[in-house]
Design an enzyme around this catalytic site. Structure first.
Site, PDB file in Angstrom:
ATOM      1  N   TYR A   1      43.589  38.044  46.173  1.00 39.82           N
ATOM      2  CA  TYR A   1      44.875  37.727  45.555  1.00 39.82           C
ATOM      3  C   TYR A   1      45.303  36.316  45.940  1.00 39.82           C
ATOM      4  O   TYR A   1      45.774  35.540  45.101  1.00 39.82           O
ATOM      5  CB  TYR A   1      45.911  38.751  46.008  1.00 39.82           C
ATOM      6  CG  TYR A   1      47.310  38.486  45.501  1.00 39.82           C
ATOM      7  CD1 TYR A   1      47.681  38.833  44.211  1.00 39.82           C
ATOM      8  CD2 TYR A   1      48.269  37.892  46.329  1.00 39.82           C
ATOM      9  CE1 TYR A   1      48.978  38.590  43.742  1.00 39.82           C
ATOM     10  CE2 TYR A   1      49.561  37.663  45.878  1.00 39.82           C
ATOM     11  CZ  TYR A   1      49.902  38.003  44.586  1.00 39.82           C
ATOM     12  OH  TYR A   1      51.179  37.753  44.128  1.00 39.82           O
TER      13      TYR A   1
ATOM     14  N   LYS B   1      46.137  33.028  43.432  1.00 36.41           N
ATOM     15  CA  LYS B   1      47.413  32.321  43.391  1.00 36.41           C
ATOM     16  C   LYS B   1      47.243  30.830  43.681  1.00 36.41           C
ATOM     17  O   LYS B   1      48.052  30.011  43.221  1.00 36.41           O
ATOM     18  CB  LYS B   1      48.408  32.974  44.347  1.00 36.41           C
ATOM     19  CG  LYS B   1      48.878  34.340  43.859  1.00 36.41           C
ATOM     20  CD  LYS B   1      49.476  34.232  42.452  1.00 36.41           C
ATOM     21  CE  LYS B   1      49.939  35.533  41.870  1.00 36.41           C
ATOM     22  NZ  LYS B   1      50.514  35.397  40.520  1.00 36.41           N
TER      23      LYS B   1
END
Length: 244
Positions: A140, A144
Site C-alpha cells: 500500500y 501511495k
C-alpha cells in the site's frame, strides 16, 4: 460553480467530499464500482448530477469509465479518491496506481487534479524497473508513493493544470477503522478546498497537502528520471500512453 468528478465516491471520504461540494452548490458526478453501489451512492447524495460505474481493478472497465466520463462533458476538477488498503498486492497496484494513471491519461484534461495519497507513502519504494503486471510485492505504501509521483509528473508536464496530492490522515472510515485518530472532517476538507477554492494557497501545483497545509514528501516523487521511468512502465502495463 464548478463541475467535479470524484472516483470512489460511494462511501468514505469520496462520499463526504461529494456531499460537501453539493452543499456548496457545485455539480458533482459520482463513481461507484458496480450498479448496486451506484444506486447506494445516489441515495446518499441525491443532489449529485449523475453516477458512473467501473471496477478500477479491471483495466478494460477503467478505460471504459474514462470514456463514460468524457461523454458527460468537461469537468473543472477530478478528484482521484478511490483506493484499497487491505487487499492483494495485484489489486492494490491496479486500483491505487494504474487506475489513476489511466484516468489521468484518458479523461479530458480538467483545470484541477487532486490525488489522494497517504502519509504511509514515506515508507514506500519507487522502483519502476521492478513493476510487472502481477506486482506481487507491491505494498500500500508503494502505491501511495506511485500516485504521488504521478501527481508530480502531471504538475511538471501540464503547466495549465493545478495538480496536487492530499494526505487525508488516518481517519475513521471503513478503510481506516473506527479507532483512527485523525479528524474525519479535515480528512475530506482539503480535497474539496483544492477542487474549487480560488484562494492563492489552493491555486498551486505540484504540492503535497495535509489538512490544507503543505508538508514534506518523499523526494523520489520529484525525481524527473524516476517519473519518466514510472510513466513508461505504466504505458507498457496498460497500453495507454501519457498525453504529450
Amino acid at each position: 460553480m464548478a463541475r467535479v468528478f470524484i472516483t470512489g465516491s460511494a462511501e468514505g471520504l469520496g462520499q463526504l467530499a461529494a456531499k460537501a461540494l453539493i452543499a456548496q452548490g457545485h455539480r458533482v458526478v459520482l463513481h461507484a464500482r458496480n450498479a448496486a453501489r451506484a444506486r447506494d451512492a445516489m441515495d446518499k447524495n441525491p443532489g449529485a448530477e449523475a453516477v458512473v460505474t467501473g471496477d478500477l481493478s479491471n483495466r478494460e472497465e477503467t478505460i471504459q469509465l474514462a470514456s463514460d466520463v468524457n461523454a458527460l462533458g468537461a469537468f473543472d476538477a477530478v478528484i482521484h479518491n478511490a483506493g484499497v488498503y487491505q487487499a492483494p498486492a495485484k489489486q492494490i497496484f491496479a486500483v491505487n496506481t494504474l487506475a489513476p494513471y489511466i484516468l489521468t491519461c484518458l479523461i479530458q484534461k480538467p483545470k484541477r487534479l487532486i490525488y489522494l495519497t497517504s502519509g504511509m507513502h514515506l515508507q514506500g519504494q519507487l522502483q519502476p524497473e521492478s513493476l510487472t503486471s502481477d506486482s506481487s510485492r507491491i505494498t500500500y505504501s508503494d502505491s501511495k508513493l506511485h500516485v504521488l509521483t504521478l501527481c508530480m509528473a502531471v504538475a511538471r508536464k501540464w503547466a495549465e493544470v493545478y495538480a496536487n496530492a492530499v494526505n487525508p490522515g488516518w481517519v475513521p472510515t471503513k478503510m481506516g477503522g473506527r479507532g483512527a485518530p485523525d479528524s474525519l472532517q479535515k480528512g475530506y476538507e482539503t480535497q474539496v478546498w483544492l477542487a474549487v477554492n480560488d484562494d492563492e494557497k489552493a491555486t498551486v501545483s505540484g504540492r503535497y497537502f495535509f489538512h490544507q497545509q503543505e508538508r514534506h514528501h518523499h523526494p523520489d516523487a520529484d525525481n524527473v528520471g524516476l517519473q519518466e521511468q514510472f510513466l513508461e512502465v505504466c504505458k507498457k502495463l496498460t497500453g495507454v500512453a501519457f498525453p504529450q
